[in-house]
Design a protein around this motif. Structure first.
Motif, PDB file in Angstrom:
ATOM      1  N   GLY A 214       3.481  -2.618  -1.744  1.00  0.00           N
ATOM      2  CA  GLY A 214       4.540  -2.062  -2.579  1.00  0.00           C
ATOM      3  C   GLY A 214       4.049  -1.064  -3.627  1.00  0.00           C
ATOM      4  O   GLY A 214       4.850  -0.428  -4.306  1.00  0.00           O
ATOM      5  N   ARG A 215       2.731  -0.934  -3.772  1.00  0.00           N
ATOM      6  CA  ARG A 215       2.209   0.090  -4.697  1.00  0.00           C
ATOM      7  C   ARG A 215       2.466   1.486  -4.156  1.00  0.00           C
ATOM      8  O   ARG A 215       2.448   2.454  -4.914  1.00  0.00           O
ATOM      9  N   VAL A 216       2.645   1.618  -2.851  1.00  0.00           N
ATOM     10  CA  VAL A 216       2.962   2.941  -2.300  1.00  0.00           C
ATOM     11  C   VAL A 216       4.416   2.946  -1.833  1.00  0.00           C
ATOM     12  O   VAL A 216       5.098   1.935  -1.884  1.00  0.00           O
ATOM     13  N   GLY A 217       4.871   4.109  -1.410  1.00  0.00           N
ATOM     14  CA  GLY A 217       6.265   4.216  -0.983  1.00  0.00           C
ATOM     15  C   GLY A 217       7.192   4.246  -2.167  1.00  0.00           C
ATOM     16  O   GLY A 217       8.355   3.856  -2.086  1.00  0.00           O
ATOM     17  N   ARG A 218       6.697   4.683  -3.321  1.00  0.00           N
ATOM     18  CA  ARG A 218       7.516   4.682  -4.527  1.00  0.00           C
ATOM     19  C   ARG A 218       8.081   6.062  -4.821  1.00  0.00           C
ATOM     20  O   ARG A 218       8.907   6.208  -5.708  1.00  0.00           O
ATOM     21  N   GLY A 219       7.580   7.071  -4.144  1.00  0.00           N
ATOM     22  CA  GLY A 219       8.117   8.416  -4.364  1.00  0.00           C
ATOM     23  C   GLY A 219       8.899   8.859  -3.141  1.00  0.00           C
ATOM     24  O   GLY A 219       9.317   8.034  -2.336  1.00  0.00           O
TER      25      GLY A 219
ATOM     26  N   ALA B 216       1.024   8.106  -5.385  1.00  0.00           N
ATOM     27  CA  ALA B 216       0.125   7.416  -4.459  1.00  0.00           C
ATOM     28  C   ALA B 216       0.878   7.128  -3.164  1.00  0.00           C
ATOM     29  O   ALA B 216       1.950   6.533  -3.184  1.00  0.00           O
ATOM     30  N   THR B 217       0.318   7.594  -2.046  1.00  0.00           N
ATOM     31  CA  THR B 217       1.032   7.433  -0.781  1.00  0.00           C
ATOM     32  C   THR B 217       0.235   6.684   0.270  1.00  0.00           C
ATOM     33  O   THR B 217       0.724   6.437   1.358  1.00  0.00           O
ATOM     34  N   ILE B 218      -1.011   6.355  -0.055  1.00  0.00           N
ATOM     35  CA  ILE B 218      -1.807   5.620   0.926  1.00  0.00           C
ATOM     36  C   ILE B 218      -2.440   4.419   0.237  1.00  0.00           C
ATOM     37  O   ILE B 218      -2.957   4.530  -0.875  1.00  0.00           O
TER      38      ILE B 218
ATOM     39  N   SER C  77       1.688   5.387   3.726  1.00  0.00           N
ATOM     40  CA  SER C  77       1.146   4.509   4.747  1.00  0.00           C
ATOM     41  C   SER C  77       0.238   3.445   4.154  1.00  0.00           C
ATOM     42  O   SER C  77      -0.294   3.595   3.058  1.00  0.00           O
ATOM     43  N   CYS C  78       0.114   2.387   4.909  1.00  0.00           N
ATOM     44  CA  CYS C  78      -0.676   1.233   4.489  1.00  0.00           C
ATOM     45  C   CYS C  78      -1.612   0.874   5.625  1.00  0.00           C
ATOM     46  O   CYS C  78      -1.178   0.690   6.757  1.00  0.00           O
ATOM     47  N   VAL C  79      -2.897   0.817   5.318  1.00  0.00           N
ATOM     48  CA  VAL C  79      -3.888   0.479   6.330  1.00  0.00           C
ATOM     49  C   VAL C  79      -4.449  -0.903   6.025  1.00  0.00           C
ATOM     50  O   VAL C  79      -5.029  -1.129   4.967  1.00  0.00           O
TER      51      VAL C  79
ATOM     52  N   ASP D 146       4.447   3.383   6.734  1.00  0.00           N
ATOM     53  CA  ASP D 146       3.819   3.227   8.031  1.00  0.00           C
ATOM     54  C   ASP D 146       2.641   2.255   7.883  1.00  0.00           C
ATOM     55  O   ASP D 146       1.659   2.563   7.236  1.00  0.00           O
ATOM     56  N   THR D 147       2.783   1.090   8.454  1.00  0.00           N
ATOM     57  CA  THR D 147       1.765   0.052   8.261  1.00  0.00           C
ATOM     58  C   THR D 147       0.962  -0.156   9.537  1.00  0.00           C
ATOM     59  O   THR D 147       1.544  -0.323  10.609  1.00  0.00           O
ATOM     60  N   ARG D 148      -0.351  -0.130   9.428  1.00  0.00           N
ATOM     61  CA  ARG D 148      -1.193  -0.335  10.599  1.00  0.00           C
ATOM     62  C   ARG D 148      -2.298  -1.318  10.311  1.00  0.00           C
ATOM     63  O   ARG D 148      -2.889  -1.285   9.234  1.00  0.00           O
ATOM     64  N   ALA D 149      -2.612  -2.139  11.297  1.00  0.00           N
ATOM     65  CA  ALA D 149      -3.775  -3.019  11.201  1.00  0.00           C
ATOM     66  C   ALA D 149      -4.903  -2.383  11.996  1.00  0.00           C
ATOM     67  O   ALA D 149      -4.724  -2.027  13.159  1.00  0.00           O
ATOM     68  N   ILE D 150      -6.037  -2.169  11.353  1.00  0.00           N
ATOM     69  CA  ILE D 150      -7.160  -1.497  11.999  1.00  0.00           C
ATOM     70  C   ILE D 150      -8.429  -2.322  11.770  1.00  0.00           C
ATOM     71  O   ILE D 150      -8.677  -2.781  10.654  1.00  0.00           O
TER      72      ILE D 150
END
Ligand code: ADP
Ligand code: MG
Length: 697
Positions: free
Chosen positions: A578-583, A557-559, A588-590, A456-460
């Motif tokens: 790409g460091r997250v989403g490995r498990g 790592a998930t965030i 999510s990515c902020v 889940d990628t968001r620009a904040i």
């Protein structure tokens, strides 16, 4: 030896008529290299970026506002400045008045250029000020003779401070005059079909454009030269490759028994793409040609296993394998992954980095030299001089673009007939892969291993950083682990570091000792310790500079929070994400940004939110930035093109590729009629390696 016909082009630009020592120095700065001055050839290939159209000759009243016109006027009045105001010269023709404005100008000079009562041609931007037409600092003030010499379109060149446009234009004209008559090296039929002009005529037209369209990069003058450049590059790639293959072939035969054992030890089945890549590699290894294959696959697509299976193949054929990674962290991680699998299959494996204890290192060196070790994983420590292999058969190079060409070649040269498998997680658009690697074979892992959750990628906006931190606090309570990536700071590694340290300090106010820090200037051991703590969950937040960009794997790592996301390139953001989403957990990515965002930055963040497909992101990156920057300075060994633009000339690239292939099939040493002419082209674009090989052959 270079044909003497070309000598004038390789002479220093300072020797051109009208280029004095001062201009010569400026040209060196603009077009030279640290170890050689600017040459006539460099000037010729320094093509205009655009042109100013000076053809319009309207009457004053008809001159379009906001455009450049060249107008014949009579000088009616001089109004020297009162106080700080500008010097005004009033002029007119039968249709109206035009005021010429000069700031801080020398009155004598103006009176001489624009004598009262005389007519002159003035060329420049016409503007409207309080309903009066005016021209601020005309670019040109000419009499009839001057007008006759005014070029219809004035080329605009890239400059360096202190170098004036007209000085450069004059030098370029001088360079053109030195261009010898060259034979046409293009295929006759192809050339006629394109409607192109010769190399020399095309250059002349670009330096002396007749219309602004002459300078369009898609236009035929640029196209001709872009094609020349692409063809020279394709020829040289193929020449180098052909020689390498002839010299270094050796089939490596395996029946796959070892690979089977490894597959049996894996907790998962290969994806179709992985299986296909393994098959392609095995075929290469078994053939008598030297393998040079690029395995590209997005972060997390599972390249490591593919490399391991390739290693198993060569070991079964009686050889050794080496895997080189660009960083210590990555080398250790590969070693940790591969060791149990290798050992399950009965293979011996060692790690070699710059930090091994002397005794460890000695043991590893010995094992490699006497053949007791099957596999070595390491950093560039592997290419040090004292590293010798009993029978190296495969050099696998992870994140190959992080290495210089020399290091890449050096590992392959640690044995005889070594097959090379290069790996990259920065997918390269097809057009680029073609351009940069020629016919280097390509295997792609497009499909992700099953069970991955979308990120889940968001620009904040960074103004909402407090909310983000509060969100992290909640997530950490439920066991989440977080990467916090600090921005690239303009200027130096030191400032990167300072930013990361400040951020870590800030976050410690909220999360105390759960915050770790890793950055590029830490000692290797400290870096490992920080990674290790994070990996084991001793720390929950890892503040990092971009050292974590490459390959690091912490599935828990998930965030990931990326600060000043607008400063990163698209490919880099994708790598970081790409460091997250490995498990198996949702990640999510902020993307924290500081506004207001420019158009390109906005587009970049938008694309990231839209897709996780690295191949698509690479294509978009190419579209947004143009080819030069996609591979960036880091992609050392990649040739920079001076003229060709792969975003605009992909068909030319394909044509050049086919042309080179056909030509070399018929004339592998360039000794035929066209081949001999093409040698000139190789000299002009300085494909020196290829030329050396031709000489040796
Ligand atoms: P990368 O291509 O980024 O180097 P890795 O080789 O590190 O990717 O693989 C990422 C993760 O995916 C690893 O944990 C690996 O064990 C796992 N993996 C690889 N192939 C598969 C597969 N076919 N099915 C499930 N998991 C896989
Ligand atoms: Mg990897």
């Amino acid at each position: 030896m270079r044909p003497s016909l070309l000598d004038p082009l390789f002479a220093s630009a300072s020797a051109l008529p009208g280029v004095g020592p001062k201009t010569g120095k400026l040209l060196d700065r603009l077009l030279g290299e640290p170890d050689r001055p600017a040459r006539t050839l460099d000037l010729l290939l320094h093509l205009p970026l655009s042109g100013i159209d000076r053809r319009a000759r309207p009457k004053v009243a008809e001159a379009p506002i906001g455009a450049v016109s060249t107008i014949k006027v009579r000088v009616t009045e001089h109004r020297p400045p009162r106080g700080k105001g500008p010097y005004r010269v009033l002029t007119e023709d039968e249709t109206g008045d035009l005021t010429l404005i000069f700031f801080r100008a020398n009155a004598n000079w103006i009176e001489k250029l624009l004598p009262l009562g005389e007519t002159r041609w003035v060329s420049g931007l016409v503007e409207l000020f309080d309903a009066y037409r005016q021209m601020v600092h005309p670019d040109r003030i000419l009499d009839e003779a001057g007008l006759a010499a005014l070029p219809p379109v004035e080329p605009i060149y890239g400059l360096t401070e202190g170098l004036f446009p007209r000085v450069l234009a004059k030098a370029a004209a001088g360079a053109l005059a030195r261009l010898p008559q060259l034979p046409e090296w293009q295929d006759e039929k192809f050339f006629r079909a394109t409607g192109w002009l010769s190399f020399g005529e095309s250059l002349a037209r670009l330096h002396h454009p007749q219309t602004p369209q002459d300078l369009a990069p898609e236009g035929k003058f640029f196209a001709r030269l872009a094609y020349d450049e692409l063809l020279s590059h394709q020829l040289s790639l193929r020449l180098v490759r052909a020689k390498a293959q002839v010299l270094r072939g050796r089939p490596q035969i395996s029946d796959g028994a070892l690979a089977k054992r490894i597959l049996a030890a894996l907790p998962f089945a290969l994806t179709d793409d992985q299986a296909k890549a393994v098959a392609e590699i095995s075929a290469d290894l078994a053939s008598d040609k030297r393998m040079l294959r690029l395995l590209q696959g997005d972060v997390g697509s599972g390249k490591t296993v593919v490399a391991l299976l390739a290693m198993a193949h060569v070991i079964e054929a009686g050889r050794q394998a080496a895997l080189m990674a660009p960083t210590e962290i990555l080398a250790r991680q590969h070693f940790a992954t591969l060791k149990p699998l290798a050992e399950a299959a009965g293979l011996t494996i060692a790690l070699m980095t710059g930090r091994d204890k002397a005794a460890e290192r000695r043991a590893t060196l010995e094992g490699l030299a006497n053949g007791a070790l099957d596999i070595v994983v390491g950093t560039h420590a592997l290419v040090q001089e004292d590293v010798a292999f009993a029978r190296l058969g495969l050099a696998a190079i992870d994140e190959q673009h992080r290495f210089g060409v020399h290091q890449r070649l050096a590992l392959g040269e640690k044995g005889e007939a070594v097959d090379v498998l290069a790996m990259t997680a920065t997918p390269i658009p097809r057009t680029l892969a073609l351009a940069y690697f020629g016919d280097m074979e390509l295997s792609s892992l497009r499909e992700k291993p099953p069970g991955r959750q979308p990120i889940d990628t968001r620009a904040i906006s960074v103004e909402r950083i407090d909310e983000v931190v509060a969100g992290l606090a909640r997530a950490i309570k439920t066991g989440a682990r977080v990467y916090w990536v600090c921005p690239l700071v303009e200027g130096s590694e030191d400032s990167d570091l300072a930013a990361a340290q400040d951020r870590a300090e800030d976050l410690r106010k909220f999360f105390g000792a759960q915050v770790g820090l890793v950055h590029g200037q830490m000692k290797g051991r400290d870096k490992d310790a920080a990674m290790e703590d994070f990996s084991r969950g001793v720390t929950k937040v890892l503040v990092a500079t971009t050292v974590i960009e490459v390959g690091v794997n912490v599935p828990e790592a998930t965030i990931i929070v990326i600060e000043h996301a607008e400063r990163f390139g698209l490919a880099q953001l994708h790598q970081l994400r790409g460091r997250v989403g490995r498990g198996s957990e949702k990640s999510s990515c902020v993307l924290l940004y500081a506004g207001p965002l420019g158009e390109t930055a906005r587009a970049r963040l938008e694309i990231l939110r839209e897709t996780e497909d690295g191949f698509r992101i690479a294509e978009e990156d190419l579209r947004l930035r143009g080819e030069g920057e996609v591979l960036g300075a880091r992609q050392s060994g990649a040739p920079g093109f001076k003229i060709a633009r792969l975003d605009l000339h992909p068909d030319l690239l394909r044509a050049a590729r086919d042309d080179a292939e056909k030509l070399l099939a018929a004339d592998p040493d360039l000794t035929g009629e066209r081949g001999r002419k093409l040698r000139l082209l190789l000299y002009l674009f300085e494909r020196d390696t290829a030329l050396r090989l031709l000489r040796a052959g």
